[in-house]
Every structure is written in structure tokens, then in C-alpha cells.
Design a protein around this motif. Structure first.
Motif, PDB file in Angstrom:
ATOM      1  N   LEU A   1       7.050  10.163  -8.389  1.00 38.53           N
ATOM      2  CA  LEU A   1       6.050  10.759  -7.516  1.00 38.53           C
ATOM      3  C   LEU A   1       6.609  10.420  -6.059  1.00 38.53           C
ATOM      4  N   PRO A   2       6.384  11.349  -5.193  1.00 37.98           N
ATOM      5  CA  PRO A   2       6.601  11.369  -3.651  1.00 37.98           C
ATOM      6  C   PRO A   2       5.451  10.311  -3.099  1.00 37.98           C
TER       7      PRO A   2
ATOM      8  N   VAL B   1       7.836   5.297  -8.556  1.00 36.00           N
ATOM      9  CA  VAL B   1       8.151   5.408 -10.094  1.00 36.00           C
ATOM     10  C   VAL B   1       6.938   4.696 -10.987  1.00 36.00           C
ATOM     11  N   ILE B   2       6.555   5.647 -11.865  1.00 35.26           N
ATOM     12  CA  ILE B   2       5.565   4.845 -12.984  1.00 35.26           C
ATOM     13  C   ILE B   2       6.170   4.886 -14.088  1.00 35.26           C
ATOM     14  N   ALA B   3       6.206   3.966 -14.871  1.00 30.60           N
ATOM     15  CA  ALA B   3       7.196   3.986 -16.308  1.00 30.60           C
ATOM     16  C   ALA B   3       6.187   3.176 -17.164  1.00 30.60           C
TER      17      ALA B   3
ATOM     18  N   VAL C   1       0.927  -1.286   0.052  1.00 29.47           N
ATOM     19  CA  VAL C   1      -0.008  -0.106  -0.222  1.00 29.47           C
ATOM     20  C   VAL C   1       1.025   1.046   0.042  1.00 29.47           C
ATOM     21  N   PHE C   2       0.593   2.175  -0.895  1.00 28.24           N
ATOM     22  CA  PHE C   2       1.040   3.593  -0.898  1.00 28.24           C
ATOM     23  C   PHE C   2       0.142   4.534  -0.717  1.00 28.24           C
ATOM     24  N   VAL C   3       0.585   5.484   0.141  1.00 26.77           N
ATOM     25  CA  VAL C   3      -0.441   6.697   0.136  1.00 26.77           C
ATOM     26  C   VAL C   3       0.455   7.881  -0.322  1.00 26.77           C
ATOM     27  N   LEU C   4      -0.302   8.415  -1.443  1.00 26.94           N
ATOM     28  CA  LEU C   4       0.326   9.609  -2.250  1.00 26.94           C
ATOM     29  C   LEU C   4      -0.408  10.946  -1.795  1.00 26.94           C
ATOM     30  N   PRO C   5       0.264  12.136  -1.945  1.00 27.42           N
ATOM     31  CA  PRO C   5      -0.471  13.423  -1.649  1.00 27.42           C
ATOM     32  C   PRO C   5      -1.127  13.699  -3.021  1.00 27.42           C
TER      33      PRO C   5
ATOM     34  N   MET D   1       5.410  20.199 -12.991  1.00 27.84           N
ATOM     35  CA  MET D   1       4.595  19.088 -13.737  1.00 27.84           C
ATOM     36  C   MET D   1       3.925  18.284 -12.908  1.00 27.84           C
ATOM     37  N   LYS D   2       2.721  17.941 -13.423  1.00 29.41           N
ATOM     38  CA  LYS D   2       1.697  17.326 -12.646  1.00 29.41           C
ATOM     39  C   LYS D   2       1.284  16.025 -13.488  1.00 29.41           C
ATOM     40  N   MET D   3       0.955  14.934 -12.546  1.00 32.12           N
ATOM     41  CA  MET D   3       0.014  13.534 -12.980  1.00 32.12           C
ATOM     42  C   MET D   3      -1.263  13.849 -12.836  1.00 32.12           C
ATOM     43  N   VAL D   4      -1.856  13.975 -13.859  1.00 27.22           N
ATOM     44  CA  VAL D   4      -3.492  14.047 -13.661  1.00 27.22           C
ATOM     45  C   VAL D   4      -4.014  12.369 -13.989  1.00 27.22           C
TER      46      VAL D   4
END
Ligand code: NI
Ligand code: NI
Ligand code: NI
Lengths: 109, 109, 109
Positions: free
Chosen positions: C101-102, C4-6, A98-102, B1-4
Motif C-alpha cells: 500500500l502507498p 507492506v501487509i503480509a 506512525v503511517f498516514v495512508l490515503p 485491487m483494493k484493501m477493504v
């Protein structure tokens, strides 16, 4: 607002789905494979308020936690049955990564 | 830069895809189900500069906004037709759930 | 911790998968289409410590970098063979679009 990404085994996917719905969490499900867990898993995307993150994590843990399960081993095809007694074996099933992202913005159109 | 990340109903997916291409946004599409919207939806991942986020959101809203649609209800199989007049009913279709996430690095190899 | 999204072409997906496993990165794979790259691609989700991001990026670059490849063009069906000599043509294949992504929390249940 957070985006919670949970990768769970397919066998726990329906139970988690139902538990999320009952708790009023909205999840998007993506079929996925490999990697974090054994092949055949489901990736859940759940957007939620910061305050609800702990109860969402608890819900994922309750429904998907890794646990040992007894399974009947596959008997060797056409083998000498006397020479091979298929005791059930314990394997680990389930588990969730599980990942929690802002999230900077959330919109609903 | 953003990820939508945008979750949209399948019926709006092609139109949004074409609109994104025309506006020079690059999107990756993932088949998804359930949750945010009724089953059968598409999850779009779009990476974009901060400056272009508002026009991307507007484009998603224009192509996927929830709206009412008249649909012919299913007639009951073998039912008494006299007792059941299938008036069209108004249902909500479309809708998009959109998350904007921060990106720390973007690479193109 | 980073996510990391690839997004990589399907033809490079297995090689990247194996390379990730060998380097002890755990990846979840999602079938995806369109957009960043030509249709038919795979989206990898990889959670990793900050320190390992550079070697993960290098590994993606090594296995998925865009490069030119000679391919035999399709001969026109029933065409005049004399008038059309099918020289191999150079096309760009591969390529990866990568987002870092953080992550605020990581859990393993
Ligand atoms: Ni584990
Ligand atoms: Ni809605
Ligand atoms: Ni490119």
C-alpha cells in the motif's frame, strides 16, 4: 480522508486512547508485538479528515514521544549485595511509529 | 485491487465471516477494541478487485448495519424490586465502519 | 515509502520474524485468523522505502512460500487398525498473502 496507523508502546496506550476520545477522534485498537518498538505494543487505526491529520499527529507525539526514564535495575538473585549497588539506570521508553495512508472511500453503516 | 478494512461488532462477526466465505471473499480477521464502535469488535481485512468493491460493501451493510434491539435492563442488585420495573429498553447494536484503501501490488506466494 | 501487509501461517511466523530482523526490516505483528489462509496466522505490518520492497517481498516468499509437507494422518479412535493403514499424506502448508500500500507520510516520534 486518511487512515492513520500508529504503533505505540502499551504503557502509553491508555493515555493516548483517552486523549483521542477527548479530541473526538475514533480509534480502533489492535494488540500487537515486536518490531517497530519493543514487544508489547498497541496498533491504533484512526480514520480522519485531511484537515485533522496535523492535530492527530501532534496528539500522538504529545502522548507517546520517546523519552528517558530512570528505572531501578533488577538486583542479581542471591548475589553478593556488597559487590553490586543497584543505581537506577536511564532507559528510553515510549515512542510511536506512525503511517498516514490515503483512503478512497469511507462508509459508516 | 483494493484493501477493504471493516470494523464490526463481535456479535455480527461470525455472520459476516460466513457471508464473505459464501461470496468467495477472503478475509483476515483481527480482534480489536474500542473507538469506532463499542468495545469488542473485529477488524476484517479483505483484498478484492475494484469491480467487486460495491458487492462487498453491500454484503457488509446487509450483515452489520446498525439497528435497534430490545434488551432487558440489568436489575439493580438487592434493590427494592417494587420501586424498579425493568422494562426492556431499545439500544443500537451492530454498525460497521469501513475504509477502502488503494493497493499498489498484490502477491500470493 | 510503502506499507507492506503480509498474512502468513503461524508456523512460518517466527522464521519470517527473524529473517526480517536480520535484514533490518522493522515489523509489527498482529495475531489474526481465517480467510486468506487456514486459521491461525499472523499479520505483519512492515513500513519500508520503495527501493527495498522487492527484497522484502523476496524475503517473505523465501520464508513463507506454500509447499507440500508429509503429515501422519490421525488414526481413527478405537477403529479397526487392520482396516486402516495410516500412510502419511501430503498437505499444502505455508503460503503468504501480501499487499503493498502507498504511504503519504511516515513519522517516528
Ligand atoms: Ni525509535
Ligand atoms: Ni455509528
Ligand atoms: Ni493460497
Amino acid at each position: 480522508m486518511k487512515m492513520v496507523i500508529a504503533v505505540v508502546q502499551d504503557q502509553d496506550s491508555n493515555r493516548l486512547s483517552n486523549a483521542l476520545t477527548q479530541a473526538d477522534f475514533r480509534a480502533t485498537k489492535l494488540a500487537s508485538t515486536g518490531g517497530f518498538l519493543r514487544a508489547g505494543n498497541t496498533t491504533f487505526l484512526v480514520g480522519t479528515n485531511d484537515d485533522n491529520v496535523p492535530s492527530l499527529l501532534q496528539l500522538i507525539r504529545d502522548n507517546c514521544r520517546a523519552r528517558d526514564q530512570l528505572v531501578a535495575p533488577i538486583s542479581p538473585m542471591g548475589g553478593n549485595a556488597d559487590a553490586y549497588i543497584p543505581y537506577p539506570v536511564e532507559v528510553e521508553v515510549g515512542g510511536a511509529t506512525v503511517f498516514v495512508l490515503p483512503i478512497e472511500q469511507f462508509h459508516h453503516f
